[in-house]
Write a protein that holds these residues in place. Sequence first.
Motif, PDB file in Angstrom:
ATOM      1  N   ASP A  22       9.849  32.987  -3.132  1.00 19.37           N
ATOM      2  CA  ASP A  22      10.144  33.036  -1.739  1.00 19.37           C
ATOM      3  C   ASP A  22      10.546  31.356  -1.162  1.00 19.37           C
ATOM      4  O   ASP A  22       9.830  30.690  -1.070  1.00 19.37           O
ATOM      5  CB  ASP A  22       8.934  33.366  -0.783  1.00 19.37           C
ATOM      6  CG  ASP A  22       9.336  33.484   0.524  1.00 19.37           C
ATOM      7  OD1 ASP A  22      10.208  33.196   0.977  1.00 19.37           O
ATOM      8  OD2 ASP A  22       8.226  34.394   1.168  1.00 19.37           O
TER       9      ASP A  22
ATOM     10  N   GLY B 278      11.818  30.865   1.572  1.00 14.99           N
ATOM     11  CA  GLY B 278      11.569  30.638   2.867  1.00 14.99           C
ATOM     12  C   GLY B 278      10.206  30.227   3.088  1.00 14.99           C
ATOM     13  O   GLY B 278       9.846  29.633   4.214  1.00 14.99           O
ATOM     14  N   ALA B 279       9.192  30.431   2.115  1.00 17.84           N
ATOM     15  CA  ALA B 279       7.643  30.013   2.110  1.00 17.84           C
ATOM     16  C   ALA B 279       7.874  28.591   1.606  1.00 17.84           C
ATOM     17  O   ALA B 279       8.317  28.146   0.408  1.00 17.84           O
ATOM     18  CB  ALA B 279       7.003  30.875   1.471  1.00 17.84           C
TER      19      ALA B 279
ATOM     20  N   LYS C 118       1.983  28.470   9.629  1.00 16.36           N
ATOM     21  CA  LYS C 118       2.099  29.244  10.506  1.00 16.36           C
ATOM     22  C   LYS C 118       2.894  30.425   9.659  1.00 16.36           C
ATOM     23  O   LYS C 118       3.900  30.216   8.786  1.00 16.36           O
ATOM     24  CB  LYS C 118       3.357  28.730  11.453  1.00 16.36           C
ATOM     25  CG  LYS C 118       3.600  29.727  12.624  1.00 16.36           C
ATOM     26  CD  LYS C 118       4.353  28.980  13.586  1.00 16.36           C
ATOM     27  CE  LYS C 118       4.482  29.849  14.779  1.00 16.36           C
ATOM     28  NZ  LYS C 118       5.017  29.010  15.779  1.00 16.36           N
ATOM     29  N   SER C 119       2.164  31.769   9.764  1.00 20.11           N
ATOM     30  CA  SER C 119       3.088  32.755   9.011  1.00 20.11           C
ATOM     31  C   SER C 119       4.136  33.345   9.414  1.00 20.11           C
ATOM     32  O   SER C 119       4.416  33.094  10.762  1.00 20.11           O
ATOM     33  CB  SER C 119       1.724  33.917   9.070  1.00 20.11           C
ATOM     34  OG  SER C 119       1.697  34.620  10.242  1.00 20.11           O
ATOM     35  N   SER C 120       5.078  34.104   8.867  1.00 20.04           N
ATOM     36  CA  SER C 120       6.029  34.704   9.382  1.00 20.04           C
ATOM     37  C   SER C 120       5.807  35.660  10.787  1.00 20.04           C
ATOM     38  O   SER C 120       6.695  35.783  11.323  1.00 20.04           O
ATOM     39  CB  SER C 120       6.862  35.547   8.390  1.00 20.04           C
ATOM     40  OG  SER C 120       5.871  36.416   7.875  1.00 20.04           O
ATOM     41  N   PHE C 121       4.624  35.954  10.768  1.00 17.27           N
ATOM     42  CA  PHE C 121       4.058  36.819  11.906  1.00 17.27           C
ATOM     43  C   PHE C 121       3.913  35.887  13.304  1.00 17.27           C
ATOM     44  O   PHE C 121       3.539  36.371  14.570  1.00 17.27           O
ATOM     45  CB  PHE C 121       2.965  37.574  12.013  1.00 17.27           C
ATOM     46  CG  PHE C 121       3.230  38.525  10.508  1.00 17.27           C
ATOM     47  CD1 PHE C 121       4.219  39.757  10.809  1.00 17.27           C
ATOM     48  CD2 PHE C 121       2.352  38.418   9.363  1.00 17.27           C
ATOM     49  CE1 PHE C 121       4.347  40.564   9.646  1.00 17.27           C
ATOM     50  CE2 PHE C 121       2.823  39.249   8.353  1.00 17.27           C
ATOM     51  CZ  PHE C 121       3.855  40.300   8.355  1.00 17.27           C
TER      52      PHE C 121
END
Length: 153
Positions: free
Chosen positions: A38, A40-41, A89-92
């Motif tokens: 990932d 993005g992470a 901070k999560s994707s949510f």
Amino acid sequence: MVPLFTNKIRVKEKLIIGRHEIVDLPELGMYNIESKIDTGAETSVLHCEDFEIIEKDGHRFITCHIKPHLEEEEILTLTFPIHRERVVKSSFGQTETRYIFLTKVRMFDQLFDIKLSLRDRSSMSYPMLLGRNFISGKFLVDVSKKRLARNSF
């Protein structure tokens, strides 16, 4: 202007990984762990059923219950010194404190240092996520491939 051939040389120095890889965490006694790549992470994450933070002799440790393979019942109880804490901070859009520990990951029959955080990933398809802090400088990701880094033992 940088000549184009410079980029080609840099590419050859990096190993190519696919969108999913199988890795070993030998210091944890965990092998054949399905991992999602990932980019993005920022941080790499390992599935953990639950954990607690303990302090011993002025040092902080995390004791966790890890299920190395989500489809199996085996649960390992492991304790690690906390390398650092990080607010993620999560994707949510939710923020949470993650506790980072250091270990080794085996890919391509080589050991690499990795910083891992722990999180309940039981609702995810893969128990481990390899983030860009680990990937950067070592690997290129070919999203059309998978399982390129398989270890031979």
